[in-house]
Scaffold this active site. Structure first.
Site, short mmCIF file in Angstrom:
data_model
loop_
_atom_site.label_atom_id
_atom_site.label_comp_id
_atom_site.label_asym_id
_atom_site.label_seq_id
_atom_site.Cartn_x
_atom_site.Cartn_y
_atom_site.Cartn_z
N ASP A 1 35.52 7.10 32.68
CA ASP A 1 36.19 8.29 33.19
C ASP A 1 37.09 7.91 34.37
O ASP A 1 37.83 8.74 34.90
CB ASP A 1 35.20 9.41 33.55
CG ASP A 1 34.26 9.03 34.66
OD1 ASP A 1 34.23 7.85 35.07
OD2 ASP A 1 33.52 9.93 35.14
N SER A 2 37.07 6.62 34.73
CA SER A 2 38.06 6.11 35.69
C SER A 2 39.47 6.30 35.14
O SER A 2 40.45 6.12 35.87
CB SER A 2 37.83 4.62 35.98
OG SER A 2 37.68 3.88 34.80
N ASP B 1 32.52 7.06 28.33
CA ASP B 1 31.90 7.68 29.50
C ASP B 1 31.77 9.18 29.27
O ASP B 1 32.72 9.82 28.79
CB ASP B 1 32.82 7.47 30.71
CG ASP B 1 32.08 6.87 31.88
OD1 ASP B 1 30.83 6.81 31.85
OD2 ASP B 1 32.77 6.44 32.82
N GLU C 1 26.12 8.90 34.22
CA GLU C 1 25.88 8.51 35.61
C GLU C 1 24.63 9.19 36.14
O GLU C 1 24.43 10.39 35.91
CB GLU C 1 27.06 8.94 36.49
CG GLU C 1 28.29 8.09 36.30
CD GLU C 1 29.40 8.44 37.28
OE1 GLU C 1 29.16 9.20 38.25
OE2 GLU C 1 30.52 7.97 37.07
N LYS D 1 27.94 6.54 28.09
CA LYS D 1 27.38 6.21 29.41
C LYS D 1 27.25 7.48 30.24
O LYS D 1 28.15 8.33 30.23
CB LYS D 1 28.27 5.19 30.13
CG LYS D 1 27.79 4.88 31.55
CD LYS D 1 28.48 3.69 32.17
CE LYS D 1 29.83 3.97 32.77
NZ LYS D 1 29.86 5.02 33.80
N GLU E 1 26.33 -0.21 40.27
CA GLU E 1 27.61 -0.18 40.98
C GLU E 1 27.41 -0.18 42.50
O GLU E 1 26.67 0.67 43.03
CB GLU E 1 28.44 1.05 40.56
CG GLU E 1 29.78 1.11 41.31
CD GLU E 1 30.81 2.04 40.70
OE1 GLU E 1 30.58 2.58 39.60
OE2 GLU E 1 31.86 2.22 41.36
#
Ligand code: KIV
Length: 290
Positions: free
Chosen positions: A47-48, A86, A118, A116, A185
């Site tokens: 999602d970056s 993501d 978070e 993925k 991270e």
């Protein structure tokens, strides 16, 4: 044409064999193609993409639609790589049902093989639900950018004993819930090393030191395609494509302005007899096809 892609099981085998896992993000077909051609086995459609290609300040505005579309492009641009999509902010936090529907979309419509999420303990129920439905899940703990406002900025995590132990518990809980790998991270390297040894699943570090089972970076940071002056401490630019783009576009602009481009080589020519006939009837008398 059918393709045989690398699987999540292959990543686990790499950990067992002590082979480092190279991961990068990608968001479009051509760059994903080159990333795969360089031998990268697993690509994250992060999602970056909110920061790198959509121009947002952070990842919070990224939608399911954005991730589905970019995942489709990355899948089209590759044949072998494992593609992980993501899950964007609020696509998995509201309920496990919603998490399953959205993860299903990334797999069914996007073509991803895995997703993925978070967060640590708070994503365990959703992780379990997806894994039960047959969707491989990658965890992500430490600095979780979707929680930037709660964390008070993009800062390293796990530097107190309490925080470090909480991260260890989070990672263990995700492994028990069935995650196939976990992103660590911006956490201290020694903590990441301890977590990597304690977990059977691969750890993929970004700002987590050299002892993780693999590393992931944001492609635009690696390529030097990040126009923001603030370069993350954990990132290393292996090229300066931003400078190359600027130089190439300046040369193009100069050539257009000076009429050095296009040349005959880039133009379509009329057959000579048509050109002669046209000159007789046309106001354009300077047609030069020599
Ligand atoms: O969105 C992303 O690119 C990520 C990586 C930084 C792990 O989550």
């Amino acid at each position: 044409m059918s393709t045989t892609r690398i699987t999540t099981a292959d990543l686990k085998k790499m950990k067992t064999a002590g082979r480092k896992i190279v991961m990068l993000t990608a968001y479009d077909a051509p760059l994903a193609h080159f990333v795969e051609a360089a031998g990268v086995p697993a690509i994250l459609v992060g999602d970056s993409l909110g920061n790198t290609v959509l121009g947002y300040e952070n990842t919070l505005p990224v939608t399911m639609h954005d991730v589905v579309r970019h995942t489709q492009a990355v899948v089209r641009g590759t044949r072998r790589a494992l593609i992980i999509a993501d899950m964007p902010f609020l696509s998995y936090q509201v309920s496990e049902e919603q998490a399953l529907r959205n993860a299903g979309k990334l797999v069914q419509e996007g073509g991803a093989q895995a997703v993925k999420l978070e967060g640590g303990k708070r994503t365990v129920a959703a992780t379990q639900r997806l894994v039960d439905a047959g969707i491989p899940v990658m965890g992500h703990v430490g600095l979780t950018p979707q929680s930037v406002h709660q964390l008070g900025g993009y800062r390293a995590q796990g530097r107190t004993l309490a925080e470090a132990e909480a991260l260890q518990r989070d990672a263990r809980a995700l492994e028990q819930a069935g995650a196939f790998a976990i992103v660590l991270e911006s956490i201290p390297a020694t903590l990441a090393q301890e977590m990597t040894q304690a977990l059977a699943i691969p750890t993929i570090g970004i700002g987590a030191g050299v002892h993780c089972d693999g590393q992931i970076q944001v492609l635009h940071d690696v390529l030097g395609l990040n126009p923001n002056a603030a370069h993350p401490r954990h990132a290393k630019a292996y090229a300066a494509l931003g400078d190359e783009v600027r130089a190439a576009v300046s040369s193009y602009a100069e050539d257009v302005e000076s009429s050095a481009f296009p040349t005959r080589e880039h133009s379509f020519l009329l057959p000579n007899e048509v050109a002669r006939a046209l000159r007789k009837t046309s106001a354009v008398t300077t047609v030069d096809q020599s």
